[in-house]
Design an enzyme around this catalytic site. Structure first.
Site, PDB file in Angstrom:
ATOM      1  N   GLN A 222       0.825  -1.193   0.000  1.00  0.00           N
ATOM      2  CA  GLN A 222       0.000   0.000   0.000  1.00  0.00           C
ATOM      3  C   GLN A 222       0.870   1.257   0.000  1.00  0.00           C
ATOM      4  O   GLN A 222       0.339   2.361  -0.045  1.00  0.00           O
ATOM      5  CB  GLN A 222      -0.887   0.023   1.257  1.00  0.00           C
ATOM      6  CG  GLN A 222      -1.804  -1.169   1.370  1.00  0.00           C
ATOM      7  CD  GLN A 222      -2.580  -1.233   2.677  1.00  0.00           C
ATOM      8  OE1 GLN A 222      -2.753  -2.302   3.223  1.00  0.00           O
ATOM      9  NE2 GLN A 222      -3.086  -0.111   3.175  1.00  0.00           N
ATOM     10  N   ARG A 369      -7.968  -0.767   8.608  1.00  0.00           N
ATOM     11  CA  ARG A 369      -9.087   0.087   8.239  1.00  0.00           C
ATOM     12  C   ARG A 369      -9.288   1.152   9.318  1.00  0.00           C
ATOM     13  O   ARG A 369     -10.381   1.338   9.847  1.00  0.00           O
ATOM     14  CB  ARG A 369     -10.350  -0.749   8.052  1.00  0.00           C
ATOM     15  CG  ARG A 369     -11.174  -0.194   6.904  1.00  0.00           C
ATOM     16  CD  ARG A 369     -12.249  -1.078   6.405  1.00  0.00           C
ATOM     17  NE  ARG A 369     -12.931  -0.311   5.363  1.00  0.00           N
ATOM     18  CZ  ARG A 369     -13.551  -0.831   4.337  1.00  0.00           C
ATOM     19  NH1 ARG A 369     -13.605  -2.120   4.185  1.00  0.00           N
ATOM     20  NH2 ARG A 369     -14.138  -0.057   3.460  1.00  0.00           N
ATOM     21  N   GLU A 740     -12.670   4.365   6.366  1.00  0.00           N
ATOM     22  CA  GLU A 740     -12.607   3.576   7.593  1.00  0.00           C
ATOM     23  C   GLU A 740     -13.742   3.823   8.562  1.00  0.00           C
ATOM     24  O   GLU A 740     -13.956   3.007   9.466  1.00  0.00           O
ATOM     25  CB  GLU A 740     -11.317   3.928   8.347  1.00  0.00           C
ATOM     26  CG  GLU A 740     -10.102   3.814   7.519  1.00  0.00           C
ATOM     27  CD  GLU A 740      -8.999   4.720   8.030  1.00  0.00           C
ATOM     28  OE1 GLU A 740      -7.936   4.721   7.416  1.00  0.00           O
ATOM     29  OE2 GLU A 740      -9.195   5.425   9.027  1.00  0.00           O
TER      30      GLU A 740
END
Ligand code: FES
Ligand code: FES
Lengths: 795, 173
Positions: A222, A369, A740
């Site tokens: 990521q 998240r 999130e």
């Protein structure tokens, strides 16, 4: 000529269909495991079967004899290259391949590289490792007990298992608040260990080219630029000779931020063998060794006045980090942004004490998240709010009304020092209560209770700090947490946008083009978005903590504005006017004095390459680095209603309402997709998804038979509300981030609902997940149910 | 007709078997080790990387393909068991000019995010609609309960299947 209609060009606020879907629905995505390079070999990892043991010997001779094996690598061999250990993103060290001890079950002990993965696996089984077992420590309590074995005896000066203590807030002020309290409410709970568990596990294809000296690594990351910097440090390769490519990523949720031993080993093997080496982790490897989340013990007290005002909160947190302190989070904040807890309430005093502890469990503490531990922060906050309202004998909604920050208080400084940018908290709450038909439900609940049926309603109201973060406070490995964008407008008015962040499914290729459309009036379909390749993308800190829209999204707006400024000068030249006489409307500059005379952005683009004013540098491209002035603070209200079966402890969700104020929505369809995905993870965590350990340190939850994820069958439906929009005052397009919120705020809504349904028992807490047997135990034994490891034998 | 010969493992004296399998309408003969999984035959030997692998325990459904029309987890079937059978993968769903209504539906209703579960979802949904052109929401959720998705929360996947069912019924009418 008039302005371009933004709705027709896929601009801001349109539910533009996703461009990335075209390849995914055809099976033409390009994930790491899809990459095949000429001469590529395959790597498999041998993992430790035990949680804590001294390694007496490793014999690889039988593995070397298997036909098709090219390399068997142990920690001892890696050490000759100074690669047996590596730094973590939290200034600790982590073993790449174990040399002295294994410190958790699943730790990497050796790797085999072979012609195909089947052979590599066969050979792994032929490696003989002799272990001398040591006692396993699976809770902070065990780890800090007197005389506990020191897990990190590799570290000079480390003579216990404590990693850090960290304190924030005003202790004296908080003590005084408690002296004045009418009521003191207390709660202790464990937020269980959870694994982000994207469906795609981690993997890499490392390709070192001896002839050019260049290392290319395709990997599930990521944050490709952070990895490049880390690899440069770890492998001592020059940074310009490293290219990290993150192709399509099959979900990340924080799991794909850290640098794992598997990646490093594939790189080392490729350097040693001078051939491409692919490593694809299996699901068990992913679940037992890569970045977990949560695993925190929270203990707190709340000081209250009789009329329901919160006077102060006192919080103690113990974080179980596993064997290595390998969180991926800003350096300054030892336990992430846990101190964002209670941010949405007007509370004068607060104090937080946190400890981090080593145990014999997988390392991590990643932002699953989550914007660095805010999930624990908001879950605890809303569980505490629920308990306190009950202690006061006050209605849950009314208690929140009395304490939520009011519209006229923004910008609001929290007792822990955050500055909330904006919001309409009370309005959101009322929208949510209306949607769930609050008063009516309370009436139904009463009637049902009289007939022995257990209905419950749970509220969770929360804000969270997104978009880390400003350079005064936020860095990782000393690199400030800005983000970037680079925009090239071609002569025909089509454009290429490159961004420093990287999607794992959020749809950046679709939404970031929409931001440019909004700023320049170029149709979104005329803009291609590239990201994830460190050789071409501008430096960015990656996608996690909901920072893409707040930071890279802002950089995108800013770079488009730079392009517009240059285009204005070109337009003035084309219109033979001075810049001051030229006005902008979407897609077009025109003369203030005669609006019908104008030039389009596309005409300006052509002129930038063929008819620029004298002395102007040709071309139409720019880049922007954005250092956010503050965090963005979305607000949400999640309300769930449930029915608990008193016979079995099974609970069913009746209805879920979500009210999200995330500021300006770039693509409402994608925003809603993010909210529903988050709610599903919230439901998962509250009902079934967790990892625990037995007393020997065996991970329970090492595959999808033990680590339960909800399917379409279990997952409830969701009702989403978007009527409240409070743009962020400091973000260029007013967006706040949304990836999130629902996963952060959602779990407490489900848990509070179940606790509400069984309120007659007097039970204050059941630890997540609320498995039927735990709920049954609470109902029948009338006592709190702890979920902390080690799991009991009968489980 | 394409013929693929997978070389037996380099240098190893491993027994291999020759099988005939029809994949997306094209019959192929392949020589492989009996232990090779169907998913690996598809992905590695035939280069059909649309079928994904997400777990090792027959739980996630990312590897779902149709074997003789039945949704099957290709990570849990040996390639040799497909000898003489017909396999369909996501790559066989569309033609160069036309998408399957399910593929359109997933895009229209935002039924995917990272896309990793999508091919398996599409194959399970395809089998459902072939047997039941007008499924209820519960029937859709049940038919897809062997396919896990971590991104979407399923609500839009259900809508995508309904979108496709609607379109397919319209075409038949
Ligand atoms: S890969 Fe086949 S079910 Fe998960
Ligand atoms: S779209 Fe990512 S797992 Fe389903």
């Amino acid at each position: 000529m008039t302005a371009v209609d933004e709705r027709k060009i896929g601009g801001l606020g349109t539910s533009r269909k996703r461009v990335e879907d075209d390849r995914f629905i055809r099976g033409k995505g390009n994930y790491v495991d899809d990459i095949v390079l000429p001469g590529m070999l395959h790597m498999e990892i041998l993992r430790s079967p035990v949680a804590h043991a001294r390694i007496k010997s490793i014999d690889t001779s039988r593995a070397w004899e298997v036909p098709g094996v090219h390399l068997v690598l142990t920690g001892e061999m890696a050490a000759t290259r100074n690669l047996a250990w590596m730094p973590t993103l939290s200034y600790d060290t982590q073993a790449v391949l174990a040399t002295d001890k294994v410190r958790f079950q699943g730790q990497e002990v050796a790797v085999v590289v072979a012609d195909d993965p089947y052979i590599a696996k066969d050979a792994c089984e032929l490696i003989d490792v002799e272990y001398e077992p040591l006692p396993a420590l699976v809770t902070p309590e065990q780890a800090i007990a007197e005389g506990a074995p020191v897990i990190r005896d590799d570290k000079a000066g480390q003579d216990d298992n404590l990693i850090y203590t960290w304190e924030v807030g005003d202790k004296d002020g908080t003590d005084r608040a408690f002296e004045q309290a009418d009521v003191i409410s207390k709660l202790r709970l464990h937020y269980p260990r959870s694994h982000p568990s994207p469906i795609e596990p981690c993997g890499s294809v490392a390709d070192f080219n001896r002839a050019t000296g260049k290392l290319t690594v395709y990997m599930t990351t990521q944050a490709p630029h952070i990895v490049r910097a880390a690899v440069a440090m770890i492998a001592e390769l020059p940074e310009h000779m490293i290219r990290i490519v993150a192709p399509d990523i099959g979900g990340g949720f924080g799991n794909k931020v850290p640098v794992y031993p598997g990646y490093v080993c594939s790189i080392l093997c490729s350097i040693l063998l001078e051939r491409p080496v692919k490593w694809i982790e299996d699901k068990t490897g992913n679940l037992i060794s890569t970045g977990f989340a949560r695993d925190m013990y929270l203990d707190s007290e709340m000081a209250l006045s009789k009329d329901g005002k919160i006077l102060g909160v006192r919080i103690r947190a113990d974080a179980d980090h596993g064997a290595f302190y390998a969180d991926a989070q800003p350096s300054k904040f030892k336990i992430g942004l846990l101190h964002s807890t209670f941010a949405c309430y007007d509370i004068p005093n607060a104090h937080l004490m946190a400890r981090g502890v080593y145990t014999n469990k997988a390392p991590g503490g990643v932002a699953y998240r989550c914007s660095f531990r805010v999930t624990e922060a908001m879950f605890f906050q809303e569980r505490m709010m629920h308990a306190a309202a009950n202690d006061l004998g006050m209605d849950q909604a009314e208690f929140r009304r009395r304490n939520l920050v009011r519209d006229d208080q923004f910008p609001y400084r929290t007792p822990f020092g955050f500055l909330l940018d904006s919001g309409q908290y009370h309005k959101c709450l009322e929208v949510g209560l209306k949607a769930i038909d609050y008063d009516n439900f309370r009436e139904q609940q009463k009637q049902a209770r009289a007939r022995g049926r257990l209905l419950g309603l749970g509220i969770s109201t929360m804000t969270e700090p997104l978009g880390a973060g400003n350079s005064r406070e936020f860095d990782i490995l000393g690199i400030k947490m800005f983000d970037s964008a680079e925009l090239r407008v071609h002569p025909t008015g089509k454009a290429l946008l490159r961004i420093g962040s990287k999607t794992q499914g959020q749809g950046h290729e679709t939404t970031f083009a929409q931001i440019v459309s909004h700023e320049l009036g170029i149709p979104a379909d005329d803009i291609v978005v590239e990201h994830g390749d460190t050789d071409t993308a501008p430096f960015g800190m990656g996608t996690y903590a909901s920072r893409s829209t707040p930071v890279a999204g802002a950089a995108t707006a800013m770079v488009a504005r730079k392009i517009r400024a240059k285009a204005r000068a070109i337009a003035a030249h084309l219109l033979e006017a001075s810049e001051e006489d030229v006005e902008w409307e979407l897609g077009r500059f025109y003369l203030r004095s005669s609006p019908e005379r104008g030039v389009t952005i596309q005409e300006c683009a052509m002129a930038a390459y063929g008819n620029m004013p004298d002395g102007m540098e040709p071309g139409l491209e720019h880049h922007a680095y954005y250092d956010p002035p503050n965090m963005t603070w979305p607000f949400a209200v999640y309300i769930a209603t449930v029915e608990v079966d008193p016979e079995t402890g099974v609970w069913d969700v009746l209805k879920v309402v979500a009210v999200d104020d995330c500021g300006v929505r770039i693509n409402p369809m994608i925003v809603e997709g993010q909210i529903m995905g988050g709610l599903t993870e919230a439901y998962a965590m509250s009902s079934m998804q967790f990892q625990t350990y037995d007393a020997e340190g065996n991970c329970i939850g090492s595959n999808y038979m033990d680590y339960l994820l909800p399917s379409a069958w279990e997952t409830p439906g969701f009702e989403l509300h978007s009527e409240v929009v409070t743009p962020s005052p400091h973000h260029p397009i007013g967006a706040k981030g949304i990836g999130e919120c629902a996963a952060v705020g959602g779990p407490a809504a489900f848990v509070n609902a179940v606790m509400d349904a069984i309120s007659h028992t007097g039970v204050r807490n059941i630890d997540m997940p609320l498995l039927p047997d735990r709920v049954w135990e609470a109902l029948n034994q009338r006592r709190d149910v702890s979920g902390a490891p080690p799991v009991r034998a009968e489980d | 007709m394409t013929v693929v010969h997978e070389e037996p493992t380099a240098g190893a004296d491993v027994p291999t078997r020759r099988i005939r399998v029809t994949v997306n309408g094209v019959t192929k003969t392949v020589e492989l080790e009996p232990r090779v999984l169907l998913v690996h035959l598809l992905r590695q030997a035939l280069g059909l990387t649309g079928t994904h692998m997400g777990c090792d325990t027959t739980n996630c459904g990312a590897c779902t393909v149709l074997v003789d029309g039945r949704p099957t987890k290709s990570c849990t079937m040996l390639a040799v068991q497909a000898d003489g059978h017909e396999v369909r993968t996501v790559e066989g769903m569309s033609t160069p000019s036309e998408l399957h209504p399910l593929q359109e539906g997933f895009k229209e209703e935002h039924g995917l995010q990272c896309g990793f579960c999508t091919p398996g979802m599409l194959m399970s949904a395809k089998a459902l609609l072939e047997n039941n052109p007008d499924p209820t929401e519960d029937e859709i959720r049940w038919a897809l309960s062997g396919n896990l998705c971590r991104c979407t929360g399923y609500q839009n996947i259900v809508k995508a299947v309904q979108w496709a069912a609607h379109k397919m019924r319209g075409e038949q009418a």
